[in-house]
Design a protein around this motif. Sequence first.
Motif, PDB file in Angstrom:
ATOM      1  N   ASP A  98       0.925  -1.248  -0.034  1.00  0.00           N
ATOM      2  CA  ASP A  98       0.011   0.007  -0.096  1.00  0.00           C
ATOM      3  C   ASP A  98       1.062   1.371   0.056  1.00  0.00           C
ATOM      4  O   ASP A  98       1.418   1.617   1.093  1.00  0.00           O
ATOM      5  N   LYS A  99       0.962   1.904  -1.042  1.00  0.00           N
ATOM      6  CA  LYS A  99       1.836   3.146  -1.121  1.00  0.00           C
ATOM      7  C   LYS A  99       0.814   4.414  -1.353  1.00  0.00           C
ATOM      8  O   LYS A  99      -0.528   4.367  -1.381  1.00  0.00           O
ATOM      9  N   GLU A 100       1.426   5.634  -1.317  1.00  0.00           N
ATOM     10  CA  GLU A 100       0.568   6.784  -1.185  1.00  0.00           C
ATOM     11  C   GLU A 100      -0.349   7.126  -2.236  1.00  0.00           C
ATOM     12  O   GLU A 100      -1.544   7.267  -2.167  1.00  0.00           O
ATOM     13  N   LYS A 101      -0.089   6.533  -3.559  1.00  0.00           N
ATOM     14  CA  LYS A 101      -0.673   6.839  -4.928  1.00  0.00           C
ATOM     15  C   LYS A 101      -1.498   5.428  -5.562  1.00  0.00           C
ATOM     16  O   LYS A 101      -2.315   5.478  -6.348  1.00  0.00           O
ATOM     17  N   GLU A 102      -0.700   4.528  -5.205  1.00  0.00           N
ATOM     18  CA  GLU A 102      -1.015   3.197  -5.674  1.00  0.00           C
ATOM     19  C   GLU A 102      -1.040   1.938  -4.617  1.00  0.00           C
ATOM     20  O   GLU A 102      -0.388   2.082  -3.723  1.00  0.00           O
ATOM     21  N   LYS A 103      -2.001   0.859  -5.089  1.00  0.00           N
ATOM     22  CA  LYS A 103      -1.914  -0.150  -4.223  1.00  0.00           C
ATOM     23  C   LYS A 103      -1.524  -1.131  -5.166  1.00  0.00           C
ATOM     24  O   LYS A 103      -1.783  -1.430  -6.282  1.00  0.00           O
ATOM     25  N   ASN A 124      -5.400   2.432  -8.208  1.00  0.00           N
ATOM     26  CA  ASN A 124      -5.348   3.609  -7.563  1.00  0.00           C
ATOM     27  C   ASN A 124      -5.836   3.648  -6.416  1.00  0.00           C
ATOM     28  O   ASN A 124      -6.331   2.557  -5.728  1.00  0.00           O
ATOM     29  N   GLU A 125      -5.908   4.653  -5.603  1.00  0.00           N
ATOM     30  CA  GLU A 125      -6.304   4.774  -4.281  1.00  0.00           C
ATOM     31  C   GLU A 125      -7.646   4.435  -4.126  1.00  0.00           C
ATOM     32  O   GLU A 125      -8.301   4.187  -3.098  1.00  0.00           O
ATOM     33  N   LYS A 269      10.754  13.559   0.888  1.00  0.00           N
ATOM     34  CA  LYS A 269       9.330  12.508   0.702  1.00  0.00           C
ATOM     35  C   LYS A 269       8.980  11.945   2.122  1.00  0.00           C
ATOM     36  O   LYS A 269      10.029  11.610   2.945  1.00  0.00           O
ATOM     37  N   ASN A 270       7.774  11.894   2.412  1.00  0.00           N
ATOM     38  CA  ASN A 270       7.281  11.144   3.711  1.00  0.00           C
ATOM     39  C   ASN A 270       7.814   9.665   3.971  1.00  0.00           C
ATOM     40  O   ASN A 270       7.692   9.177   3.054  1.00  0.00           O
TER      41      ASN A 270
END
Length: 321
Positions: A98-103, A124-125, A269-270
């Motif tokens: 699970d990333k910020e912009k994609e899964k 996408n999210e 980047k977080n």
Amino acid sequence: MKLANYVVIFCLLAIGLSACNSSPVDLSSKTAVKEKDFLAAFKPLPLPFSVSDTNIESRADTLLIGKEVFKQFYPDSAFSNIMGKTKVYTIQPVGLIDKEKEKYLLLLIKENKRKKRLVVLVTNENNQFLASKELLNNYEGNEYHRSLSINKEPTFLISREKIGKASEMLFTRAGWVYNDAGFFMVVINDSNEDPTKTAVINPLDTLPKMNKYSGDYVKDKNNYVSIRDGKDQNTYQFFILFEKSNGACKGELKGEFKLIKPAEGLYSKNGDPCLIDFLFTSNQLKIKEQGSCGNHRGIKCYFDDRYTKKREPKKKKMNKR
């Protein structure tokens, strides 16, 4: 027996019956299911992750997902480029990145008892399908040992190895990433079987460079910064590659920076302690790391250098008739 005791016993029985009725959602049939129940089948995948062609099935959950359930959320095209005309197969969840912009959903697809494939599906999210790719299978022959490793970016490094005639280890490795253009692309291609497959491929090479600072800033073929247009005039995508100490220390980073001043950008980047300054002057770029960038380079070298912007080839003028 006092009334209060009856009340307590009744409550305990009610809780017990409720627990007995909370059976797992069946994902193997044609029954409609909720999206949250479907995604709950994919447990977070600890990274880094590795698997070989001989133990693909051991990394999958025993839960079966029916094709009809799968198609409630994703189109036929999600697997058509992988499965071709094959219609009979089963699906099992392996895990979720699970990333910020994609899964990234990893799945095991079994055609029969023998043929097994490990596949990644990108959404996408909002869980809308973006891309898919076969990562590994167990039936491409036994000449090579094949494996997959996934890092936190994630980069999907697909490897094959065998012992050569002179008892030497021969290998080929290809690193794939999902990019903003909507497809998987090769960013690492390394092989001692074929000398032409040793260069790192610039993952931004074909992207637009219309903004003020977009372009390629170069020292040589192993030391450059590629900058391309981002989502607006103050946002840029970048890829840095460098080699120092005669190749003994290397660094590589792909990301996005924003202009914080007219000619100064910052990569931040977080979740990444690495911070990098981008300083532009006429046709020069200077980069310098502030934070801890050890995850992206060797321990004895730094993101700290100056590069010259490569001139764009002049466009040929069309002859007017």
